[in-house]
Enzyme design. Structure first.
Site, short mmCIF file in Angstrom:
data_model
loop_
_atom_site.label_atom_id
_atom_site.label_comp_id
_atom_site.label_asym_id
_atom_site.label_seq_id
_atom_site.Cartn_x
_atom_site.Cartn_y
_atom_site.Cartn_z
N HIS A 173 -74.30 52.06 50.72
CA HIS A 173 -73.48 52.64 51.56
C HIS A 173 -74.52 52.76 53.15
O HIS A 173 -74.07 52.83 54.14
CB HIS A 173 -73.26 54.04 51.13
CG HIS A 173 -72.54 54.17 50.16
ND1 HIS A 173 -72.09 55.38 49.93
CD2 HIS A 173 -70.94 53.53 50.28
CE1 HIS A 173 -71.12 55.25 48.46
NE2 HIS A 173 -69.70 54.23 48.70
N ARG B 179 -67.99 43.93 47.73
CA ARG B 179 -68.54 43.84 46.34
C ARG B 179 -67.95 42.18 45.86
O ARG B 179 -68.93 41.32 46.44
CB ARG B 179 -68.97 44.61 46.25
CG ARG B 179 -69.63 46.25 46.39
CD ARG B 179 -69.57 47.48 45.87
NE ARG B 179 -68.63 47.60 45.47
CZ ARG B 179 -67.66 49.24 45.31
NH1 ARG B 179 -68.96 50.22 44.98
NH2 ARG B 179 -67.20 48.79 45.48
N LYS C 185 -59.28 63.83 43.36
CA LYS C 185 -60.27 63.63 42.84
C LYS C 185 -61.36 64.87 42.60
O LYS C 185 -61.21 65.83 43.42
CB LYS C 185 -61.20 62.98 43.29
CG LYS C 185 -60.95 61.05 43.22
CD LYS C 185 -61.97 60.15 44.25
CE LYS C 185 -61.33 58.87 44.37
NZ LYS C 185 -62.77 57.47 44.97
N SER D 220 -70.53 54.59 43.81
CA SER D 220 -71.23 55.74 43.15
C SER D 220 -70.60 56.38 41.69
O SER D 220 -71.59 56.33 40.90
CB SER D 220 -70.43 56.43 43.60
OG SER D 220 -70.50 55.94 45.27
P1 ADP Z 1 -63.28 55.01 48.28
O1 ADP Z 1 -63.14 55.24 47.29
O2 ADP Z 1 -63.02 54.70 49.97
O3 ADP Z 1 -63.67 53.67 47.25
P2 ADP Z 1 -66.55 54.88 47.75
O4 ADP Z 1 -67.46 55.65 48.59
O5 ADP Z 1 -66.62 54.59 47.04
O6 ADP Z 1 -64.79 55.42 48.44
O7 ADP Z 1 -67.03 52.78 49.22
C1 ADP Z 1 -66.81 53.25 50.34
C2 ADP Z 1 -66.83 52.26 51.07
O8 ADP Z 1 -67.96 51.74 50.38
C3 ADP Z 1 -66.31 50.71 49.87
O9 ADP Z 1 -65.03 50.08 51.43
C4 ADP Z 1 -66.21 50.39 49.61
O10 ADP Z 1 -66.29 48.99 49.16
C5 ADP Z 1 -67.86 49.92 49.88
N1 ADP Z 1 -69.04 50.08 48.98
C6 ADP Z 1 -69.55 51.22 48.14
N2 ADP Z 1 -70.65 50.47 47.58
C7 ADP Z 1 -71.11 49.56 47.81
C8 ADP Z 1 -71.92 48.18 48.04
N3 ADP Z 1 -72.57 48.53 47.10
N4 ADP Z 1 -72.14 47.60 48.75
C9 ADP Z 1 -71.31 47.46 49.56
N5 ADP Z 1 -69.63 47.89 50.42
C10 ADP Z 1 -69.63 48.83 49.20
#
Ligand code: ADP
Length: 161
Positions: free
Chosen positions: A17, A90, A41, A128
């Site tokens: 992030h 990803r 969630k 996450s």
């Molecule tokens: P959501 O529940 O909306 O998927 P996340 O917090 O898991 O929320 O992710 C938010 C954004 O960050 C998404 O676009 C996800 O693809 C991106 N993201 C999460 N982890 C990574 C990573 N390791 N590298 C690049 N982008 C990421």
């Protein structure tokens, strides 16, 4: 003036992030990091905790603000004046879902465009949910999340390391 929003759960924040925030803040004039308040969630951190951690993380990037929103992203964007959605990609597994959401948002509001940044190779495996799982079993998460948040994550699982 290009105002973008990077929406997500950020539960918890990872280096993945942080990387997307840094890169997109240099592409757009203003970037809002938007924490989705999703009551469906079961989250590890409350929305307020996540907003305050993201503020701490981004305090030295002048064109980044952090906010939370609930309901439809496109509605929040109208309110905040953002027209661009930033998402990170990803792997192909992200693609199908992201494409569908991006197209739906565009139909809802044709002024809204989604921009995808490909993950930094260093963090392509990182999510996450993996961080939560590692932390729950006392694994070393210092390679996954920025240092100030490591202990706060362990505390949620009553783990002292
Ligand atoms: P959501 O529940 O909306 O998927 P996340 O917090 O898991 O929320 O992710 C938010 C954004 O960050 C998404 O676009 C996800 O693809 C991106 N993201 C999460 N982890 C990574 C990573 N390791 N590298 C690049 N982008 C990421």
């Amino acid at each position: 003036m290009r105002k973008a929003i990077y929406p997500g759960s950020f539960d918890p924040i990872t280096f993945g992030h942080q990387d997307i925030i840094a890169r997109s803040s240099s592409i757009f004039d203003e970037l809002i990091v938007g924490v989705l308040n999703n009551s469906a969630k079961n989250s590890l951190f409350s929305v307020d905790e996540r907003v305050s951690m993201l503020r701490e993380l981004t305090k030295d990037i002048p064109n980044v603000t952090v906010d939370s929103f609930d309901g439809l992203l496109v509605d929040y964007m109208k309110e905040s004046g953002a027209t661009i959605i930033v998402r990170g990609l990803r792997a192909v597994t992200d693609f199908e879902y992201e494409l569908q959401i991006a197209q739906t948002n565009h139909v809802e509001n044709p002024a809204v465009e989604t921009v995808f940044l490909t993950t930094n190779l260093k963090y392509s495996y990182l999510s996450s949910s993996v961080v939560r799982e590692f932390a729950a079993y006392g694994g070393d998460i210092s390679k996954f999340v920025p240092a100030p948040f490591v202990d706060r994550i362990y505390q949620k699982y009553n783990i002292n390391r």
